[in-house]
Design an enzyme around this catalytic site. Structure first.
Site, mmCIF file in Angstrom:
data_model
loop_
_atom_site.group_PDB
_atom_site.id
_atom_site.type_symbol
_atom_site.label_atom_id
_atom_site.label_comp_id
_atom_site.label_asym_id
_atom_site.label_seq_id
_atom_site.Cartn_x
_atom_site.Cartn_y
_atom_site.Cartn_z
ATOM 1 N N ASP A 164 0.334 -6.286 15.709
ATOM 2 C CA ASP A 164 -0.822 -6.564 14.857
ATOM 3 C C ASP A 164 -1.566 -5.274 14.506
ATOM 4 O O ASP A 164 -1.507 -4.293 15.246
ATOM 5 C CB ASP A 164 -1.751 -7.549 15.590
ATOM 6 C CG ASP A 164 -2.694 -8.251 14.629
ATOM 7 O OD1 ASP A 164 -2.493 -8.155 13.404
ATOM 8 O OD2 ASP A 164 -3.637 -8.903 15.115
ATOM 9 N N HIS A 221 1.971 -1.618 6.459
ATOM 10 C CA HIS A 221 3.211 -2.332 6.800
ATOM 11 C C HIS A 221 4.403 -1.370 6.829
ATOM 12 O O HIS A 221 5.303 -1.517 7.646
ATOM 13 C CB HIS A 221 3.457 -3.482 5.815
ATOM 14 C CG HIS A 221 2.421 -4.559 5.903
ATOM 15 N ND1 HIS A 221 2.001 -5.092 7.098
ATOM 16 C CD2 HIS A 221 1.695 -5.195 4.936
ATOM 17 C CE1 HIS A 221 1.077 -6.022 6.863
ATOM 18 N NE2 HIS A 221 0.867 -6.098 5.559
ATOM 19 N N LEU A 227 20.667 -3.290 23.953
ATOM 20 C CA LEU A 227 19.418 -4.038 23.776
ATOM 21 C C LEU A 227 19.596 -5.188 22.774
ATOM 22 O O LEU A 227 20.230 -5.014 21.736
ATOM 23 C CB LEU A 227 18.340 -3.081 23.239
ATOM 24 C CG LEU A 227 16.998 -3.692 22.853
ATOM 25 C CD1 LEU A 227 16.154 -3.960 24.095
ATOM 26 C CD2 LEU A 227 16.244 -2.792 21.888
#
Ligand code: IPE
Ligand code: IPE
Ligand code: MG
Length: 236
Positions: free
Chosen positions: A16, A33, A127
């Protein structure tokens, strides 16, 4: 022993504060963004270095569809670009990509790239990077309930056979372990419809930093803090 013996295996992040990051610099939200997408690439490398098995990133929520059309469009374009470029790099590093959410709601130009990267990386065993896209936990629970109800209608299971495990098996995350550490950036103290079921016993770490500023030292601090927590799971 009061402390966790080991670090987290699965970290979930509510990324956020991209808008606030941009605002503080007099830039449009879009620029925030973009910086956020760069931070994602870095986060993947950091988690690989720190031997994390699963990293789940909240990238776009069900509720985010209600943002202004041009912001949603910009986010979708950015996601497409991320998948075309950065995800390729990630793939080369033995990362396996997964996605959770109502993916059919994503525009076709994003879906095509997403499906491609997921397929290309399915046999990687480093991962596991899980992107939560068009994701809402309540929507996930609705979808799970529907598929369970259909199985009952078809008499494949009975209501009495439903357990915690049955519910978990019908969520988008059926083959993923629950996160043991949740990080939320930019200081907000809420879950915003993220993994309500799966986070039942996660440790929570809130950072005041906006997502584009959340770096390796911050991941390390969150993990350190996690290892100091005393997880009781309701016991004494
Ligand atoms: C998080 O940053 C990214 C998405 C929700 C897509 P925000 O866009 O929510 O940034 P703030 O909260 O307005 O600063
Ligand atoms: C949560 O952030 C969703 C993502 C990070 C993708 P929001 O910015 O949408 O959450 P609220 O609106 O502050 O609760
Ligand atoms: Mg926000």
């Amino acid at each position: 022993m009061n402390e966790n013996q080991s670090g987290p295996k699965h970290i979930a992040v509510i990324m956020d504060g991209n808008g606030r990051w941009a605002n503080a610099r007099g830039l449009p939200r879009k620029a925030g963004h973009r910086a956020g997408a760069e931070a994602v690439r870095e986060a993947v490398e950091i988690c690989q270095d720190l031997n994390i098995d699963y990293l789940t990133l909240y990238a776009f929520s069900s509720e985010n569809w209600d943002r202004p059309e041009d912001e949603v469009k910009a986010l979708m374009k950015l996601l497409e670009r991320f998948l075309k470029t950065k995800a390729r790099e990630i793939a080369k590093k033995n990362v396996r990509l997964r996605a959770i959410g109502r993916l059919h709601l994503l525009p076709d130009h994003v879906r095509v790239e997403l499906d491609r990267v997921i397929e290309d990386t399915q046999h990687n065993n480093g991962l596991t990077l899980v992107l939560a896209l068009s994701y809402g936990s309540r929507e996930e629970i609705v979808d799970a309930t529907k598929s369970l109800a259909q199985k009952i209608t078809r008499q494949e299971i009975t209501p009495d056979e439903i357990t915690n495990e049955t519910i978990a098996e019908h969520l988008y995350t059926s083959d993923l372990p629950d996160p043991d550490l949740l990080i939320r950036t930019s200081g907000e103290l809420r879950l915003s419809n993220f993994l309500l079921w799966q986070l039942s016993y996660a440790e929570i770490f809130i950072s005041q930093k906006n997502w584009p500023d959340f770096r390796k030292a911050d991941f390390e601090e969150a993990i350190q803090e996690f290892t100091r927590r005393n997880r009781r799971f309701g016991r004494v």
